[in-house]
Design an enzyme around this catalytic site. Structure first.
Site, PDB file in Angstrom:
ATOM      1  N   GLU A   1       0.187  -1.212  -0.163  1.00 48.92           N
ATOM      2  CA  GLU A   1      -0.490  -0.052  -0.197  1.00 48.92           C
ATOM      3  C   GLU A   1       0.893   1.436  -0.061  1.00 48.92           C
ATOM      4  O   GLU A   1       1.068   2.624   0.854  1.00 48.92           O
ATOM      5  CB  GLU A   1      -1.316  -0.534   1.555  1.00 48.92           C
ATOM      6  CG  GLU A   1      -1.712  -0.918   1.054  1.00 48.92           C
ATOM      7  CD  GLU A   1      -2.845  -1.052   2.903  1.00 48.92           C
ATOM      8  OE1 GLU A   1      -2.828  -0.044   2.987  1.00 48.92           O
ATOM      9  OE2 GLU A   1      -3.701  -2.078   2.682  1.00 48.92           O
TER      10      GLU A   1
ATOM     11  N   ASN B   1       2.830  -4.924  -3.492  1.00 48.28           N
ATOM     12  CA  ASN B   1       1.216  -5.272  -3.272  1.00 48.28           C
ATOM     13  C   ASN B   1       0.376  -3.725  -3.061  1.00 48.28           C
ATOM     14  O   ASN B   1       0.346  -2.998  -2.575  1.00 48.28           O
ATOM     15  CB  ASN B   1       1.033  -6.241  -1.617  1.00 48.28           C
ATOM     16  CG  ASN B   1       0.353  -6.777  -1.320  1.00 48.28           C
ATOM     17  OD1 ASN B   1      -0.481  -7.220  -2.494  1.00 48.28           O
ATOM     18  ND2 ASN B   1      -1.142  -6.766  -0.718  1.00 48.28           N
TER      19      ASN B   1
ATOM     20  N   HIS C   1      -9.953  -6.596  -2.216  1.00 46.42           N
ATOM     21  CA  HIS C   1     -11.227  -7.061  -1.063  1.00 46.42           C
ATOM     22  C   HIS C   1     -12.179  -6.326  -1.539  1.00 46.42           C
ATOM     23  O   HIS C   1     -12.274  -4.692  -1.684  1.00 46.42           O
ATOM     24  CB  HIS C   1     -10.835  -5.810   0.373  1.00 46.42           C
ATOM     25  CG  HIS C   1      -9.552  -5.981   1.329  1.00 46.42           C
ATOM     26  ND1 HIS C   1      -9.879  -7.043   1.925  1.00 46.42           N
ATOM     27  CD2 HIS C   1      -8.620  -5.931   1.136  1.00 46.42           C
ATOM     28  CE1 HIS C   1      -8.178  -7.568   1.932  1.00 46.42           C
ATOM     29  NE2 HIS C   1      -7.601  -6.968   2.275  1.00 46.42           N
TER      30      HIS C   1
ATOM     31  N   GLU D   1      -5.163 -10.436  -1.336  1.00 49.24           N
ATOM     32  CA  GLU D   1      -6.026 -10.454  -0.089  1.00 49.24           C
ATOM     33  C   GLU D   1      -7.788 -10.972   0.061  1.00 49.24           C
ATOM     34  O   GLU D   1      -8.271 -10.021   0.337  1.00 49.24           O
ATOM     35  CB  GLU D   1      -6.052  -9.213   0.501  1.00 49.24           C
ATOM     36  CG  GLU D   1      -4.412  -9.403   1.489  1.00 49.24           C
ATOM     37  CD  GLU D   1      -3.903  -7.855   2.122  1.00 49.24           C
ATOM     38  OE1 GLU D   1      -5.416  -7.272   2.485  1.00 49.24           O
ATOM     39  OE2 GLU D   1      -3.286  -7.345   1.830  1.00 49.24           O
TER      40      GLU D   1
ATOM     41  N   ASP E   1     -11.528 -11.536  -0.533  1.00 46.62           N
ATOM     42  CA  ASP E   1     -12.011 -11.225   0.325  1.00 46.62           C
ATOM     43  C   ASP E   1     -13.939 -10.671  -0.318  1.00 46.62           C
ATOM     44  O   ASP E   1     -13.325  -9.549  -1.147  1.00 46.62           O
ATOM     45  CB  ASP E   1     -12.648 -11.594   2.222  1.00 46.62           C
ATOM     46  CG  ASP E   1     -12.043  -9.449   2.118  1.00 46.62           C
ATOM     47  OD1 ASP E   1     -11.540  -9.251   1.650  1.00 46.62           O
ATOM     48  OD2 ASP E   1     -11.717  -9.188   3.404  1.00 46.62           O
TER      49      ASP E   1
END
Ligand code: 9MR
Length: 379
Positions: free
Chosen positions: A171, A213, A261, A293, A295
């Site tokens: 990030e 990332n 996400h 990641e 979800d």
């Protein structure tokens, strides 16, 4: 976080009574054991790709299903918090690798790939998490920079030969594509800190896959444009390393992790074509891509999701799995947890008010519709 009594220590009818609340659309509990899931596991379905999950050793304490499902159904384990600065270097001069070692050991026992995550990260919007300890923030710039490269060297060399992959920097950008002016950035006031973190990682473990990332970069945007430009710069920068006794030059970057996400409410999905076109820009540079990641949070009321939202969530999981499957350079998917029993979405209700139920299995380890749609999309 509400945890309740671990269902795994209960038997027979007691499971249904105590673990009760079945999500609409979740598979009925016609299973032999509390941790059983029907059909072939995701880890066996995507040849040449690793389909894994974030893992936290404390969640396995007293909860058989967490360890059993993570070890049996997934092909890789990733440190959820085990390699963050505040975990590995909590106080000056002291290193603590217990959590990262526990994840590495679990992966070895289960014959899984092991990945380390989020080494250099300082989320400005979540300073309360204290990812970068105060003693590190207080260092003069040059010393903080040195601390960073030493930390990368220490962690990456420790897991050289054990970890396949590391997301070295996490990030670095804000939503408009500017560099976050976080503690690591302040050391060099430029992207130089990122280049140097990658250089340290490459030198420490020349063959480990090094990933950059980011979150919210799945589509074409100012932010993903900036991520692309930085990726190109890191790809074009090479360093001399020694591999199997031979000296060679290797690029600083192997791939880009898209956190993914996702949102699963009505009309909240990005266009698949937009994500596809974005991924292509990165793979055209010769880079791998990975959903690191994944979800899919959906609207919930009193913690429960409705049938329509669960079905839409299932489609989003399938879309992401399909995108990875069709992209030759997609190395796979890491889910950011696999059970609603342990989810960062519900850990931070103030951040994600009105949303939850983001994972593949419900809080009692029953398959949600997404479990089957994911497996179909991976085949
Ligand atoms: O899931 C993680 C959560 O349990 C931790 O409290 C948090 C801070 O350590 O980090 C979470 O994971 C983050 C990941 O490393 C980077 N992208 C965002 C994830 C959620 O914040």
């Amino acid at each position: 976080m509400k945890r309740g009594r671990p269902c795994a220590i209960l038997v027979g009818a007691a499971i249904a009574a105590a673990c009760g609340t079945v999500e609409p659309g979740a598979s009925p509990s016609n299973r032999a054991g509390p941790c059983d899931l029907a059909g072939p596991p995701p880890r066996d379905l995507a040849e040449g790709r690793t389909i894994g999950t974030a893992y936290r050793s404390v969640f396995a304490d007293g909860d058989r299903c967490y360890a059993e499902i993570a070890g049996r159904d997934f092909g890789s384990l990733t440190t959820e918090i085990g390699t963050m600065t505040n975990t590995v270097a909590p106080t000056p001069g002291r290193f603590d690798f217990r959590e990262a070692d526990a994840v590495a050991d679990a992966a070895r026992r289960n014959h899984q790939d092991f990945q380390i995550h989020s080494l250099i990260w300082d989320p400005l919007d979540q300073q309360v998490w204290g990812i970068v300890p105060e003693y590190v923030r207080a260092l003069p710039d040059a010393q903080r920079h040195r601390f960073m490269t030493d930390l990368v060297t220490k962690v990456v060399s420790r897991y050289a030969g054990r970890a396949s992959t590391v997301t070295v920097v996490n990030e670095p950008f804000d939503q408009r594509g500017g560099l976050q002016h976080n503690a690591w950035w302040r050391s060099t006031s430029s992207d130089e800190y990122i280049v140097e973190a990658f250089r340290a990682a490459r030198l420490a473990a020349p063959t480990m896959k090094l990933l950059l990332n980011e979150h919210s970069s799945e589509t074409i945007s100012d932010k993903s444009n900036a991520l692309l430009a930085l990726s190109k710069k890191l790809r074009d920068t090479t360093v001399e390393v020694n591999v199997d006794g031979k000296t060679e030059r290797r690029p600083l970057l192997d791939g880009v992790g898209f956190q993914a996400h996702m949102l699963g409410g009505p009309d909240q999905q990005p266009r698949t074509e937009d994500m596809r076109a974005n991924l292509k820009r990165f793979t055209d540079l010769g880079l791998d891509v990975r959903f690191t990641e994944l979800d899919v949070r959906i609207p919930t009321k009193d913690g429960r999701a409705g049938a329509e939202d669960l079905q839409r969530q299932a489609r989003v999981y399938a879309t992401m799995a399909g995108l990875c499957r069709e992209t030759a350079r997609c190395t796979g998917i890491t889910f950011w947890g696999f059970t609603d029993r342990h989810s960062w979405i519900t850990d931070y209700p103030a951040t994600f008010s009105g949303y939850g139920s983001a994972n593949l299995l419900d809080a009692d380890y029953r398959a949600k519709p997404a479990w089957d749609s994911l497996r179909s999309a991976l085949r």
